[in-house]
Design an enzyme around this catalytic site. Structure first.
Site, mmCIF file in Angstrom:
data_model
loop_
_atom_site.group_PDB
_atom_site.id
_atom_site.type_symbol
_atom_site.label_atom_id
_atom_site.label_comp_id
_atom_site.label_asym_id
_atom_site.label_seq_id
_atom_site.Cartn_x
_atom_site.Cartn_y
_atom_site.Cartn_z
ATOM 1 N N THR A 3 0.699 -1.199 -0.059
ATOM 2 C CA THR A 3 0.126 0.052 -0.097
ATOM 3 C C THR A 3 1.118 1.102 0.086
ATOM 4 O O THR A 3 0.565 2.271 -0.589
ATOM 5 C CB THR A 3 -1.001 0.010 1.266
ATOM 6 O OG1 THR A 3 -1.792 -1.139 0.999
ATOM 7 C CG2 THR A 3 -1.675 1.108 1.334
ATOM 8 N N GLU B 212 6.104 -6.915 -4.925
ATOM 9 C CA GLU B 212 6.552 -8.240 -4.768
ATOM 10 C C GLU B 212 5.860 -9.153 -5.336
ATOM 11 O O GLU B 212 4.477 -9.051 -5.815
ATOM 12 C CB GLU B 212 6.470 -8.432 -3.150
ATOM 13 C CG GLU B 212 7.053 -9.856 -2.716
ATOM 14 C CD GLU B 212 6.900 -9.928 -1.327
ATOM 15 O OE1 GLU B 212 7.926 -10.892 -0.845
ATOM 16 O OE2 GLU B 212 6.133 -9.635 -0.621
ATOM 17 N N GLN C 34 11.972 -19.735 -0.905
ATOM 18 C CA GLN C 34 13.312 -18.690 -0.773
ATOM 19 C C GLN C 34 13.850 -18.359 -2.174
ATOM 20 O O GLN C 34 14.233 -17.201 -2.679
ATOM 21 C CB GLN C 34 13.914 -19.234 0.380
ATOM 22 C CG GLN C 34 13.193 -18.929 1.432
ATOM 23 C CD GLN C 34 12.583 -17.549 1.604
ATOM 24 O OE1 GLN C 34 11.482 -17.482 2.153
ATOM 25 N NE2 GLN C 34 13.507 -16.326 1.521
ATOM 26 N N ASP D 179 8.730 -2.823 -3.309
ATOM 27 C CA ASP D 179 7.998 -3.489 -2.120
ATOM 28 C C ASP D 179 8.882 -4.718 -1.751
ATOM 29 O O ASP D 179 8.832 -5.620 -2.517
ATOM 30 C CB ASP D 179 6.592 -3.972 -3.043
ATOM 31 C CG ASP D 179 5.897 -4.749 -1.950
ATOM 32 O OD1 ASP D 179 6.064 -5.073 -0.771
ATOM 33 O OD2 ASP D 179 4.805 -5.177 -2.397
ATOM 34 N N ARG D 180 9.752 -4.554 -0.749
ATOM 35 C CA ARG D 180 10.544 -5.465 0.110
ATOM 36 C C ARG D 180 11.742 -5.632 -0.681
ATOM 37 O O ARG D 180 11.932 -5.318 -1.948
ATOM 38 C CB ARG D 180 9.916 -7.017 0.108
ATOM 39 C CG ARG D 180 10.563 -7.885 0.875
ATOM 40 C CD ARG D 180 9.340 -9.098 1.363
ATOM 41 N NE ARG D 180 9.142 -8.701 2.599
ATOM 42 C CZ ARG D 180 7.876 -9.271 2.847
ATOM 43 N NH1 ARG D 180 7.327 -10.252 2.009
ATOM 44 N NH2 ARG D 180 7.469 -8.843 4.201
#
Length: 204
Positions: free
Chosen positions: A15, A31, A54, A79-80
């Site tokens: 967000t 992501e 992973q 994002d990340r």
């Protein structure tokens, strides 16, 4: 610039990445959650699918890093970060016995090979959120496969996030406590984040 948003599951990374991109007219990279071939299986059986998941995320993040490097004259909000994959999620799986030691060492060798070829973000924004906030957000967005996430899992991740934030030295890291913020719906809360971002970025 490369701006990266970091934080636990449900902290509000996606967000905030979207809202920052709209506010500053930045490009945004999200992501890879939707269409991820391992995520739902992972939450059903973490030990079986931990290494596969992973490696998928590591490859996805590396691909994003390459894309960011090719966007020379644009600012990108991500994002990340790739760091979370190794030092938070994979480490937690190894620490709790849900990833075999040999798989984790194999993963770390791959991670180090990849990160030697990329640059750190110009700024990392860490969204700090306690368990009640994370739970509300996870329930609100309603992804079925996330409902089985345990409190213990989220608390373990929070501990690793705190450790990461305290010891990160590769560039500026802005910590924002989002426990009492609703930056998606409340303009004042989002305005507070913009003020903090402008200070960190040196904007007036």
């Amino acid at each position: 610039m490369h701006i990266a948003i970091t934080g636990n599951i449900g902290a509000g990374k996606t967000t905030l990445a979207r809202k920052l991109s709209e506010h500053y007219k930045w490009d945004v990279l999200y992501e890879a959650v939707e269409g991820n071939p391992y995520l739902a299986d992972f939450y059903e059986d973490m030990s079986r699918w931990s290494f596969n998941l992973q490696v998928f995320f590591l490859n996805s993040r590396f691909s994003q890093a390459q894309k960011i490097r090719s966007m020379h004259y644009q600012t990108v909000v991500q994002d990340r970060t790739i760091y979370e994959d190794a030092f938070i999620f994979a480490k937690n799986l190894a620490d709790t016995g849900m990833m075999e030691a040999r798989d984790y060492q194999n993963y770390l060798m791959l991670y180090e090979t990849i990160t030697n070829t990329i640059q750190a973000p110009d700024v990392i924004v860490y969204l700090k959120a306690d368990l009640p906030k994370l739970r509300r957000q996870i329930q609100k967005r309603g992804r079925d496969f996330e409902q089985s996430i345990t409190d213990e899992y989220l608390l373990n991740l929070n501990g690793l996030y705190e450790n990461f934030a305290q010891h990160y030295i590769d560039g500026p890291l802005l910590t924002i406590d989002v426990n009492n913020l609703d930056f998606e719906s409340n303009p004042e809360d989002f305005g507070f984040i913009i003020q903090e971002m402008n200070k960190t970025l040196g904007y007036r």
